[in-house]
Enzyme design. Structure first.
Site, PDB file in Angstrom:
ATOM      1  N   SER A 196     -62.686 -65.165 -33.101  1.00 49.08           N
ATOM      2  CA  SER A 196     -63.478 -64.521 -33.732  1.00 49.08           C
ATOM      3  C   SER A 196     -63.605 -64.849 -35.129  1.00 49.08           C
ATOM      4  O   SER A 196     -62.640 -65.535 -35.558  1.00 49.08           O
ATOM      5  CB  SER A 196     -63.325 -63.026 -33.723  1.00 49.08           C
ATOM      6  OG  SER A 196     -62.334 -62.516 -34.479  1.00 49.08           O
ATOM      7  N   GLY A 197     -64.580 -64.199 -35.904  1.00 50.33           N
ATOM      8  CA  GLY A 197     -64.890 -64.550 -36.998  1.00 50.33           C
ATOM      9  C   GLY A 197     -64.380 -63.206 -38.059  1.00 50.33           C
ATOM     10  O   GLY A 197     -64.712 -63.206 -39.378  1.00 50.33           O
ATOM     11  N   ILE A 233     -50.600 -65.869 -21.350  1.00 52.66           N
ATOM     12  CA  ILE A 233     -51.616 -66.783 -22.057  1.00 52.66           C
ATOM     13  C   ILE A 233     -50.612 -68.184 -22.198  1.00 52.66           C
ATOM     14  O   ILE A 233     -51.131 -69.379 -21.902  1.00 52.66           O
ATOM     15  CB  ILE A 233     -51.934 -66.322 -23.496  1.00 52.66           C
ATOM     16  CG1 ILE A 233     -52.358 -64.779 -23.389  1.00 52.66           C
ATOM     17  CG2 ILE A 233     -52.661 -67.282 -24.296  1.00 52.66           C
ATOM     18  CD1 ILE A 233     -54.085 -65.071 -22.809  1.00 52.66           C
ATOM     19  N   CYS A 248     -50.741 -58.402 -24.415  1.00 47.74           N
ATOM     20  CA  CYS A 248     -50.052 -57.363 -23.627  1.00 47.74           C
ATOM     21  C   CYS A 248     -49.954 -56.002 -24.202  1.00 47.74           C
ATOM     22  O   CYS A 248     -50.689 -55.490 -24.948  1.00 47.74           O
ATOM     23  CB  CYS A 248     -48.603 -58.113 -23.604  1.00 47.74           C
ATOM     24  SG  CYS A 248     -48.504 -59.768 -22.912  1.00 47.74           S
ATOM     25  N   ASP A 264     -43.588 -68.064 -26.519  1.00 37.93           N
ATOM     26  CA  ASP A 264     -43.479 -67.826 -27.916  1.00 37.93           C
ATOM     27  C   ASP A 264     -42.426 -66.379 -28.057  1.00 37.93           C
ATOM     28  O   ASP A 264     -41.931 -66.252 -29.059  1.00 37.93           O
ATOM     29  CB  ASP A 264     -44.633 -67.567 -28.541  1.00 37.93           C
ATOM     30  CG  ASP A 264     -45.366 -66.638 -27.962  1.00 37.93           C
ATOM     31  OD1 ASP A 264     -45.575 -66.381 -26.612  1.00 37.93           O
ATOM     32  OD2 ASP A 264     -46.326 -65.935 -28.515  1.00 37.93           O
ATOM     33  N   LEU A 290     -50.522 -59.954 -20.049  1.00 36.78           N
ATOM     34  CA  LEU A 290     -51.563 -60.715 -19.910  1.00 36.78           C
ATOM     35  C   LEU A 290     -51.130 -62.214 -20.393  1.00 36.78           C
ATOM     36  O   LEU A 290     -50.829 -62.556 -21.326  1.00 36.78           O
ATOM     37  CB  LEU A 290     -52.684 -60.464 -20.919  1.00 36.78           C
ATOM     38  CG  LEU A 290     -53.938 -61.261 -20.871  1.00 36.78           C
ATOM     39  CD1 LEU A 290     -54.805 -61.188 -19.577  1.00 36.78           C
ATOM     40  CD2 LEU A 290     -54.785 -60.915 -22.229  1.00 36.78           C
ATOM     41  N   ASN A 308     -46.267 -57.850 -27.907  1.00 33.29           N
ATOM     42  CA  ASN A 308     -47.735 -57.735 -27.783  1.00 33.29           C
ATOM     43  C   ASN A 308     -48.126 -58.782 -28.742  1.00 33.29           C
ATOM     44  O   ASN A 308     -48.246 -58.459 -30.000  1.00 33.29           O
ATOM     45  CB  ASN A 308     -48.458 -56.619 -27.739  1.00 33.29           C
ATOM     46  CG  ASN A 308     -49.647 -56.672 -28.101  1.00 33.29           C
ATOM     47  OD1 ASN A 308     -50.685 -57.415 -27.698  1.00 33.29           O
ATOM     48  ND2 ASN A 308     -50.273 -55.732 -28.739  1.00 33.29           N
TER      49      ASN A 308
END
Length: 644
Positions: A363-364, A53, A2, A100, A51, A75
């Site tokens: 991601s890593g 989720i 967000c 959350d 956004l 965010n």
């Protein structure tokens, strides 16, 4: 993911300008295309772009506590929110959503400022407590989510997820900060807490800003730090087993989502490890995404494809031309301030590819910082060992002389640049590491800047950034010290900024299991030789994932996202460099010695020297100036000092 924005009157209850708050909020629409919301009260305005989720239907923001006296815009993701919600409900708190975000307001009611210590995730939030007349800004442990703020002369605080939100407020001054310019040309990015503008700061990672109305200034304080002082794990077999357990748990937490989820797969150690663990936790094939290059020297896609086949992932790849620099000006729009990492371009491309099929990607990121994976760590360890063997009274003059006398070989691989090694040996630990990571060295920056600009720096040098953090590093081990420095500078200021802006430009949320704060704490307690063993970085991580990743992939030389800048600047981008050197944008800023700029362009074009690092930073700075000049100002002529 967000975006948030807001205004706070620290001196009274002046009416918040609704039009300004809406402009600020809507400048972040790319971070949150699924909804918008505002809270406006006496002297306080909070804006949010969402956004969706988790709790897609019910998690709208701003979000309030039971009586509406505590409100938050947020965010990020709190991954342990289920456990926290159960605990808070047992203490009498009533939840109206499954989001959350709601955990934050109830945790604040119950634990106050200590609540952030309990959050396990990535977050930046602004919370208003009406009863206490207090605003709280917070940023997560490792700085995955950004938060900018500016305290104006009239007592108004302006804040937001990106600089563009603050610049949508007409009252924010646009004077450039000379110290930030010096930092940028040293590091290639602007480390926290500075921004390119004097009036705007970044809240550092793991910090709170608390401002009670009527107080003269905010209180800014850390709530967490990585401690490297007591290595607790020294056995490799124990470490590798525990690492897999912790990485698996961190990955499982990051698979909670009500929208499609996938992963980046570059073919490197870190992303391969994350995808392998994900594949063991999900019933459906993991959706994976990678970028291929049309030049084998820069392409890792074959390794990514091998991993995809091994785990039967739903793999998607896009080939990018190594002469594709069309994003150069777009990057200036995305990052809002000068940002000199050219790998932002392939990062932007892989985010665009992923967003076609998923809303969340793992991601890593973080493996190199947590487990000493960068080649410079091994070089620094060897240099520091030599530095500690030779008394300073001998070392400084001897290696200082050799560094000046030895021919500069900037065309050669780093390990063969004896002049640079001699110069580092002549310096103390922190200064030597600064030279190793500097994009342009001290002498180069001194030549590049105009005499007037150098005077305005008043003796300041970007090395002070590292010196400040080194004083707080609670270890005397050479590798652990520079890990700590990178965790405070390069990770939040470079790596995470790159990924956040590139992903948010496509409304894509990126989660990094290796940067779980509990995993980071554990990694800090590993003995140094478990991370860097025999000159090999990430030793414990590679040993841990040997059953999951092919050996030749694990132990091949590190490659990463790199771009052929030197070739660009002698070919298709040369006309743009020449236009930059002859144009008015850099010259008009008053920052640069334009004769030096032209010398760098000419020497590089002739092939006599490789000035690609400096030229890229200049080109991105020019792009920033050009873009910033298009942002509306308060009134014509009100920008003072170094201007855009």
């Amino acid at each position: 993911m967000c975006g948030l924005a807001g205004l706070f009157d620290s001196r009274g209850c002046r009416e918040i300008d609704g039009a300004t708050l809406r402009r600020m909020t809507d400048s972040l629409a790319h971070r949150g295309p699924d909804g918008r919301g505002e809270h406006v009260g006496p002297g306080i305005g909070l804006g949010h772009r969402r956004l969706a989720i988790i709790d897609v239907g019910g998690g709208h923001q701003p979000l309030y506590n039971e009586d509406g006296r505590v409100v938050v815009v947020f965010n990020g993701e709190i991954y342990n929110f289920h456990d926290l919600a159960v605990e808070l409900q047992s203490l009498g708190h009533v939840f109206r959503t499954h989001s959350d975000t709601e955990v934050i307001v109830h945790a604040w009611e119950q634990w106050g400022e200590d609540s952030v210590r309990r959050f396990r995730g990535m977050f930046a939030f602004a919370l208003w407590d009406e009863d206490r007349q207090t605003l709280v800004l917070a940023r997560d442990h490792l700085g995955k989510k950004p938060l900018y703020y500016g305290a104006l002369a009239d007592g108004m605080l302006v804040f937001g997820s990106e600089l563009k939100a603050l610049l949508a407020c007409p009252a924010v001054p646009r004077d450039l900060d000379p110290l930030a310019v010096e930092d940028y040309f040293a590091f290639g990015y602007i480390p926290d807490p500075r921004s390119i503008y004097r009036a705007v700061r970044k809240l550092p990672a793991a910090h709170l800003l608390v401002w009670r109305r009527g107080e003269a200034s905010p209180r800014i304080q850390p709530f967490w730090d990585l401690g490297f002082h007591r290595p607790a794990v020294t056995d490799m077999d124990q470490a590798r087993a525990e690492l897999i357990e912790r990485l698996t748990e961190a990955t499982r937490l990051r698979l909670v989502s009500e929208v499609p989820l996938g992963a980046f797969l570059s073919g490197g150690v870190d992303s391969s490890a994350v995808v392998a663990v994900m594949a063991g936790l999900t019933a459906e094939p993991v959706k994976t995404f990678s970028i291929a290059f049309d030049d084998a020297r820069f392409d890792e896609s074959a390794y990514a494809l091998r991993m995809a086949r091994r785990y039967a992932t739903d793999h998607h790849s896009r080939t990018v031309g190594t002469d594709d620099f069309s994003l150069l000006d777009r990057l200036a729009e995305i990052y809002d301030e000068p940002f000199g990492d050219s790998s932002a371009m392939p990062t932007y491309r892989v985010c665009a590819l992923a967003r076609q099929r998923v809303t969340v990607a793992l991601s890593g990121d973080g493996g190199d910082e947590l487990f000493a994976g960068y080649r410079r760590y091994a070089l620094h360890a060897r240099t520091e060992a030599a530095r500690r063997l030779i008394p300073a009274a001998i070392r400084r003059p001897l290696f200082g002389f050799l560094g000046r006398a030895y021919p500069k070989a900037d065309w050669a691989p780093r390990r063969f640049r004896a002049r640079t090694t001699f110069q580092e040996l002549a310096l103390e630990t922190c200064d030597g590491y600064f030279q190793a990571v500097s994009a342009i060295d001290d002498a180069g920056r001194a030549r590049l800047f105009s005499p007037a600009f150098r005077r305005d720096l008043q003796g300041y040098g970007a090395v002070e950034v590292l010196r400040g953090h080194m004083r707080r590093a609670d270890t005397d081990d050479a590798v652990l010290q520079v890990q700590y420095l990178d965790m405070k500078t390069w990770l939040p200021g470079g790596i995470l900024v790159k990924v956040d802006r590139a992903s948010m430009a496509h409304s894509l949320e990126v989660r990094a299991p290796l940067l779980d704060c509990r995993l980071a704490e554990w990694s800090a307690g590993l003995a140094p030789d478990l991370k860097l063993k025999g000159g090999e970085g990430k030793a414990v991580l590679k040993r841990a994932v040997e059953p999951l990743v092919d050996s030749d992939l694990l132990y091949r030389p590190k490659q990463g996202f790199s771009m052929p800048l030197a070739r660009w600047f002698r070919g298709a981008l040369l006309p743009r460099l020449q236009a930059m050197a002859a144009g008015r944008t850099l010259e008009g800023s008053g920052i640069f010695d334009m004769d030096e700029v032209r010398r760098l362009v000419g020497q590089h074009a002739s092939g006599r020297h490789d000035h690609s690092a400096a030229l890229w930073l200049l080109l991105m700075f020019e792009a920033f100036l050009s873009h910033a000049a298009q942002v509306p100002l308060r009134q014509p002529g009100e920008v003072n000092g170094y201007h855009v």
